[in-house]
Design a protein around this motif. Sequence first.
Motif, PDB file in Angstrom:
ATOM      1  N   ALA A  63      38.597  47.090  35.604  1.00 38.30           N
ATOM      2  CA  ALA A  63      39.647  47.338  36.600  1.00 38.30           C
ATOM      3  C   ALA A  63      39.707  46.201  37.611  1.00 38.30           C
ATOM      4  O   ALA A  63      40.795  45.751  37.990  1.00 38.30           O
ATOM      5  CB  ALA A  63      39.401  48.666  37.315  1.00 38.30           C
ATOM      6  N   GLY A  67      42.921  43.816  37.832  1.00 39.24           N
ATOM      7  CA  GLY A  67      43.562  43.858  39.141  1.00 39.24           C
ATOM      8  C   GLY A  67      43.595  42.507  39.815  1.00 39.24           C
ATOM      9  O   GLY A  67      44.597  42.139  40.450  1.00 39.24           O
ATOM     10  N   LEU A  75      44.765  48.687  41.027  1.00 43.19           N
ATOM     11  CA  LEU A  75      43.518  48.518  40.277  1.00 43.19           C
ATOM     12  C   LEU A  75      42.413  47.927  41.150  1.00 43.19           C
ATOM     13  O   LEU A  75      41.249  48.306  41.030  1.00 43.19           O
ATOM     14  CB  LEU A  75      43.745  47.641  39.051  1.00 43.19           C
ATOM     15  CG  LEU A  75      44.434  48.315  37.876  1.00 43.19           C
ATOM     16  CD1 LEU A  75      44.697  47.316  36.760  1.00 43.19           C
ATOM     17  CD2 LEU A  75      43.615  49.473  37.360  1.00 43.19           C
ATOM     18  N   ALA A  78      41.094  50.732  43.242  1.00 48.12           N
ATOM     19  CA  ALA A  78      40.210  51.576  42.428  1.00 48.12           C
ATOM     20  C   ALA A  78      38.872  50.882  42.201  1.00 48.12           C
ATOM     21  O   ALA A  78      37.815  51.509  42.270  1.00 48.12           O
ATOM     22  CB  ALA A  78      40.885  51.897  41.099  1.00 48.12           C
ATOM     23  N   TYR A  79      38.917  49.584  41.951  1.00 47.85           N
ATOM     24  CA  TYR A  79      37.694  48.804  41.744  1.00 47.85           C
ATOM     25  C   TYR A  79      36.807  48.841  42.979  1.00 47.85           C
ATOM     26  O   TYR A  79      35.607  49.097  42.888  1.00 47.85           O
ATOM     27  CB  TYR A  79      38.060  47.369  41.385  1.00 47.85           C
ATOM     28  CG  TYR A  79      36.941  46.394  41.564  1.00 47.85           C
ATOM     29  CD1 TYR A  79      35.854  46.383  40.699  1.00 47.85           C
ATOM     30  CD2 TYR A  79      36.955  45.475  42.603  1.00 47.85           C
ATOM     31  CE1 TYR A  79      34.818  45.488  40.868  1.00 47.85           C
ATOM     32  CE2 TYR A  79      35.932  44.577  42.778  1.00 47.85           C
ATOM     33  CZ  TYR A  79      34.863  44.583  41.907  1.00 47.85           C
ATOM     34  OH  TYR A  79      33.843  43.705  42.082  1.00 47.85           O
ATOM     35  N   CYS A  82      35.281  52.271  43.427  1.00 49.37           N
ATOM     36  CA  CYS A  82      34.192  52.505  42.471  1.00 49.37           C
ATOM     37  C   CYS A  82      32.933  51.739  42.873  1.00 49.37           C
ATOM     38  O   CYS A  82      31.824  52.265  42.803  1.00 49.37           O
ATOM     39  CB  CYS A  82      34.618  52.102  41.067  1.00 49.37           C
ATOM     40  SG  CYS A  82      35.812  53.196  40.322  1.00 49.37           S
TER      41      CYS A  82
END
Length: 171
Positions: A63, A67, A75, A78-79, A82
Motif C-alpha cells: 500500500a 500510494g 493508500l 492507510a499505509y 498500518c
Amino acid sequence: MATARNASHGSTTALLNFVALLCSIPVIGAGIWLSSKQDNECVHLARWPVVILGVLLLLASLAGFVGAYWNRPALLAAYFSCMAALIVILFSLVAFAYAVTAPDGSYAVPGRAYREYRLAGYSDWLRHYALARWPEIRLCLSASELCREIGRDRPYLTAYQFFHTELSLSR
C-alpha cells in the motif's frame, strides 16, 4: 520547486516500501518453514504469528509503495495508519514482555558458579502460563540439543564440577 520536492519524497517512500516489500517475503517464508516443522514443539507458538506478521508487512508496504509511486493519498493514509498500528503493537509487546519478566527470579547460591532461577520470582501471569503449559515446555526442552551440547563440550565427571562451572554458551 515544491512539486519537485514532493516527487523526491514520493520516490524515496516508494523505494523504502519496495525494500520493505522484498524483506517481507523471507519473513513469510520463515513462517511457512516453521509451520512445516511439525515435530518440534518449541516453534509451535511462533508458527502462524510469523506468517501473519509477514503478510501484514507485505500488505502495508505494498500500500505504501503503490500510494507513493502513483501518488494515491488514500493508500498512503492507510499505509501510515498500518505502520502506526504496528509500531504501537510492537511497543505494547515489549512493554508486556518487560512487565512479566521484570523480576527475573534469579538468586545467588553459595558455592555455585551460576545463579539459580525459580518460577516464584516471576510475575503471577508468567507463573500461571508456564505451569499450565509445562508438558509442552518440558517436551521442548527435552528435544533441544542444549543439554547434549553442554555435556559434549565440557564432560563433567562429578556434580561438584558441574556446579562450579560457568554455564553460559558464549564462547
